[in-house]
Design a protein around this motif. Sequence first.
Motif, PDB file in Angstrom:
ATOM      1  N   ARG A 137      57.621 -60.196  67.258  1.00 55.30           N
ATOM      2  CA  ARG A 137      56.100 -60.469  67.921  1.00 55.30           C
ATOM      3  C   ARG A 137      55.290 -59.558  67.241  1.00 55.30           C
ATOM      4  O   ARG A 137      54.180 -59.672  67.425  1.00 55.30           O
ATOM      5  CB  ARG A 137      56.486 -59.688  69.629  1.00 55.30           C
ATOM      6  CG  ARG A 137      57.209 -60.592  70.328  1.00 55.30           C
ATOM      7  CD  ARG A 137      56.901 -60.286  71.645  1.00 55.30           C
ATOM      8  NE  ARG A 137      57.639 -58.960  72.083  1.00 55.30           N
ATOM      9  CZ  ARG A 137      58.697 -58.805  72.460  1.00 55.30           C
ATOM     10  NH1 ARG A 137      59.816 -59.705  72.510  1.00 55.30           N
ATOM     11  NH2 ARG A 137      59.039 -57.595  72.757  1.00 55.30           N
ATOM     12  N   THR A 138      55.783 -58.661  66.540  1.00 60.42           N
ATOM     13  CA  THR A 138      54.915 -57.676  65.796  1.00 60.42           C
ATOM     14  C   THR A 138      54.361 -58.317  64.396  1.00 60.42           C
ATOM     15  O   THR A 138      53.516 -57.855  63.714  1.00 60.42           O
ATOM     16  CB  THR A 138      55.544 -56.366  65.216  1.00 60.42           C
ATOM     17  OG1 THR A 138      56.677 -56.871  64.324  1.00 60.42           O
ATOM     18  CG2 THR A 138      55.869 -55.650  66.542  1.00 60.42           C
ATOM     19  N   LEU A 139      54.889 -59.534  64.177  1.00 62.91           N
ATOM     20  CA  LEU A 139      54.536 -60.287  62.804  1.00 62.91           C
ATOM     21  C   LEU A 139      53.431 -61.267  62.854  1.00 62.91           C
ATOM     22  O   LEU A 139      53.364 -61.904  63.687  1.00 62.91           O
ATOM     23  CB  LEU A 139      56.028 -61.114  62.373  1.00 62.91           C
ATOM     24  CG  LEU A 139      57.180 -60.592  61.959  1.00 62.91           C
ATOM     25  CD1 LEU A 139      58.346 -61.407  61.750  1.00 62.91           C
ATOM     26  CD2 LEU A 139      57.144 -59.490  60.937  1.00 62.91           C
ATOM     27  N   ASP A 140      52.711 -61.246  61.788  1.00 63.59           N
ATOM     28  CA  ASP A 140      51.627 -62.068  61.649  1.00 63.59           C
ATOM     29  C   ASP A 140      51.613 -63.196  60.617  1.00 63.59           C
ATOM     30  O   ASP A 140      50.716 -63.689  60.049  1.00 63.59           O
ATOM     31  CB  ASP A 140      50.243 -61.113  61.780  1.00 63.59           C
ATOM     32  CG  ASP A 140      50.279 -60.232  60.436  1.00 63.59           C
ATOM     33  OD1 ASP A 140      51.256 -60.418  59.535  1.00 63.59           O
ATOM     34  OD2 ASP A 140      49.402 -59.736  60.240  1.00 63.59           O
ATOM     35  N   VAL A 141      52.947 -63.305  60.131  1.00 61.46           N
ATOM     36  CA  VAL A 141      53.114 -64.329  59.014  1.00 61.46           C
ATOM     37  C   VAL A 141      53.115 -65.573  59.394  1.00 61.46           C
ATOM     38  O   VAL A 141      52.932 -66.680  58.528  1.00 61.46           O
ATOM     39  CB  VAL A 141      54.374 -63.998  58.318  1.00 61.46           C
ATOM     40  CG1 VAL A 141      54.093 -62.660  57.520  1.00 61.46           C
ATOM     41  CG2 VAL A 141      55.579 -63.829  59.070  1.00 61.46           C
TER      42      VAL A 141
END
Length: 472
Positions: A137-141
């Motif tokens: 949930r913290t990834l923006d890839v």
Amino acid sequence: MSLDVYQRLLALSQRRAVPAASRAHRHLSPRPWVLVGYHLAGEPSAPVAIRYGSFRAQPKLLVVAEPRDRDQRFAALGALARDLATYVSRYTETEPVVRVGNGRELDVDQCCTDAPQLVVPNEATAHWLDLLGQYLRTLDVDPVLQTAGAHLGWFASRRHLPGSSAVLTATDLLATHWRTGQLPTEDGHLGRLLAWIEPPAGQDAWTAAATAEQRPPAGPASDPEWDLMTLRPALERAKQVGDVRRLKLAAAEALDQAWRDTWTALDLVALLPPGGHVAQRWESDRWSWTRHRERVTAGTIRFGGRLSDVPAFRFLHELETRTVALERQMALDDPLVMARWLATGEAVAGTVIKRDLDHSVTSAKGSTLLRPLLWLRTQGFDRPAGTELWLGKVGLTVRSSTVDTVELMVTSGAVTRQKFNLLPECDAEVVLAPFGPQQYFPDNLPEELPWPARPTRLAPPRADEPDEDSGE
């Protein structure tokens, strides 16, 4: 001696697990999403191999040749996320449901007809997936990874709720329905637990459990010797030559036992008839899934890292309410579970030997109230006068008791002649339990929150107080 201790001693003497329940107290989906896997030692966000799927004979296997490499890790997790999205997409059909509260119809709402179910071998794997969901949930890839993290977050939110079946761990599922002759902590080993329940032909449980310990662990941490002798050479070969076949073979062989054991656990519980309240608890999971899917679709899904103040109070209130409800429902659904309450004396079983349907009492206002009496022949019931017991919807109060007889007065549910048909006839075998109709606990906020839910804000220092770090 409690019934649980007696059952463990009985299993120890018989060298085989004994049933602790005669009903299945968890919902079993016809198409669960089963997952077993290993992560790199000390790095939960770095999966090495994951085996998963909804079909026992056709599992998928993902391996990461270099778990520390972000690109390879994201590629593997992306494949897992897409397959998870495909699985949960099957649970979008809704139906109109009339929601009822306090005996009156409230409104008609759309609820999913079914919900996804995640099944893992043990509690450690379930916790690993919780951490993996937080990481994704913290990834923006990739939005797909974030959506998968959101779905894993929903599973995590249901995992700690008593009675929920959205996430099942095979060890907890088996330990709920069987008692072994080993320590409760040893029941956390799936292989040992299955060895006690179904030892191979010609072996007792102790021998089978010792053999099960020699097999590869069910994850998510792998065996250190396997890491050194098998995993490390396979990872080095995949990194240097680009050949992952050795890694896939090693991972498939190591995870095969955990995969088969998890499905075996589901098979064993599926042989039991479902408890009467299981569908009701599963409906709660379906409503939760419906709301979660709506938030994901609308892009408004949020997960707080830590509950505080009022949300913390409401969560603790829900845990307490669900715990009480689950104990009540399991006992009412299952005679073998009710036996625990009989063994402690909180419930009583006996034969009705006498009835007085014309008995009445005078209320504080002087009116005459019909309060029938029942006499039961029992064995060793010693609860004091005034103890409240229930027979379905009929409430009774203990008036007196001897070594083998209990006198009870009906106080609710059958205090009019039109309801006397609810009372048992003479010579009827009955079980009176401390569980009445479903209780509703209002979640109104108290005047002062309990201390675990209070905010922990430090008061600012006064101007006349010296700073501790200033040396004054």
